[in-house]
Scaffold this active site. Sequence first.
Site, short mmCIF file in Angstrom:
data_model
loop_
_atom_site.label_atom_id
_atom_site.label_comp_id
_atom_site.label_asym_id
_atom_site.label_seq_id
_atom_site.Cartn_x
_atom_site.Cartn_y
_atom_site.Cartn_z
N THR A 1 0.84 -1.21 0.00
CA THR A 1 0.00 0.00 0.00
C THR A 1 0.87 1.25 0.00
O THR A 1 2.01 1.22 0.48
CB THR A 1 -0.87 -0.05 1.28
N ARG B 1 -13.11 -8.80 -1.72
CA ARG B 1 -12.46 -8.46 -0.45
C ARG B 1 -12.00 -6.98 -0.43
O ARG B 1 -11.44 -6.47 -1.39
CB ARG B 1 -11.27 -9.38 -0.25
#
Length: 308
Positions: A174, A202
């Site tokens: 991320t 998800r």
Amino acid sequence: MTQKSWSLAIHGGAGTMSPDVMTDAQQREYKAALQAALDAGAAVLARGGAALDAVEAAIVVLEDDPHFNAGRGAVFTYEGVNELDASIMDGRDRSAGAVTGVTHVKNPVKLARAVMEDSPHVFLSREGAEQFAREQGLEIVDAAWFATPERRRQLEELKAKKLSWFDVDLKYGTVGAVAVDSEGHAAAATSTGGLTGKRWGRIGDSPVIGAGNYADDRACAVSATGAGEFFIRAGVAHEICARMRLLGEDAQTAADAVIAEVGKMGGDGGVIVAAPNGTTVFSFNTPGMYRGRADSNGRSEVAIFAGE
Ligand code: GLY
């Protein structure tokens, strides 16, 4: 004239990176990529710009850079798609915007900002988010823009070895940015492709306000990276701000306490925090976290491994 103070921190993901597995050339590449994002955000703050603009500017550079798991270079779902999540938050009034599961928006952080500023909502998903992006005139790209051979290889490896989502190296790629501007306002932004091989729609912590991203002028700005399920359950970003605001903890104490809690629950990852007093801190329980920070005192540094 005295320069008003500002500060900025960025991350490009936490994971199992170590000096043994990264060549010097790779380390230089990643550091150059981090420095470019740091410089983009710092340039905004140095000319008196807003924290919100600075975090967006830094994230756009990281999203466009295929080294990181966000935008171009995002990981693949089990079905071989790049599904992108992003969020942004303005500490002035705690307005926020987030998107999940977008597949054609070149810079998901810009879409998150459009949700915050140009819609009555906070969180949009999938086709609806894409439709909103088109209506807002944001740049739309072919899905191939996001796909890289290395991410495809990681998906194939996961499938071939029947690994779980949490077993792939450099898994928590991320990206995030936090800043406090010269007016004392805080902002945070986070963007990700999520986990390699994710299924069933998800969603991790990155677009969940209070989990992977939070900003509150009364406390701090936080962006997280890590095993999103644990960061959602611990409410990591809000928890750090709440500890600072209500318990009077400093940024490092609050961040370390919450990352320790995540660790006890079984989760790996880290956070970057910017506090209104100009402090920027990192906390992570992985061997490394791609990271950097800059401020109005002339600091501008990037690092990868713990202890650097
Ligand atoms: N921290 C990113 C994710 O879990 O999706």
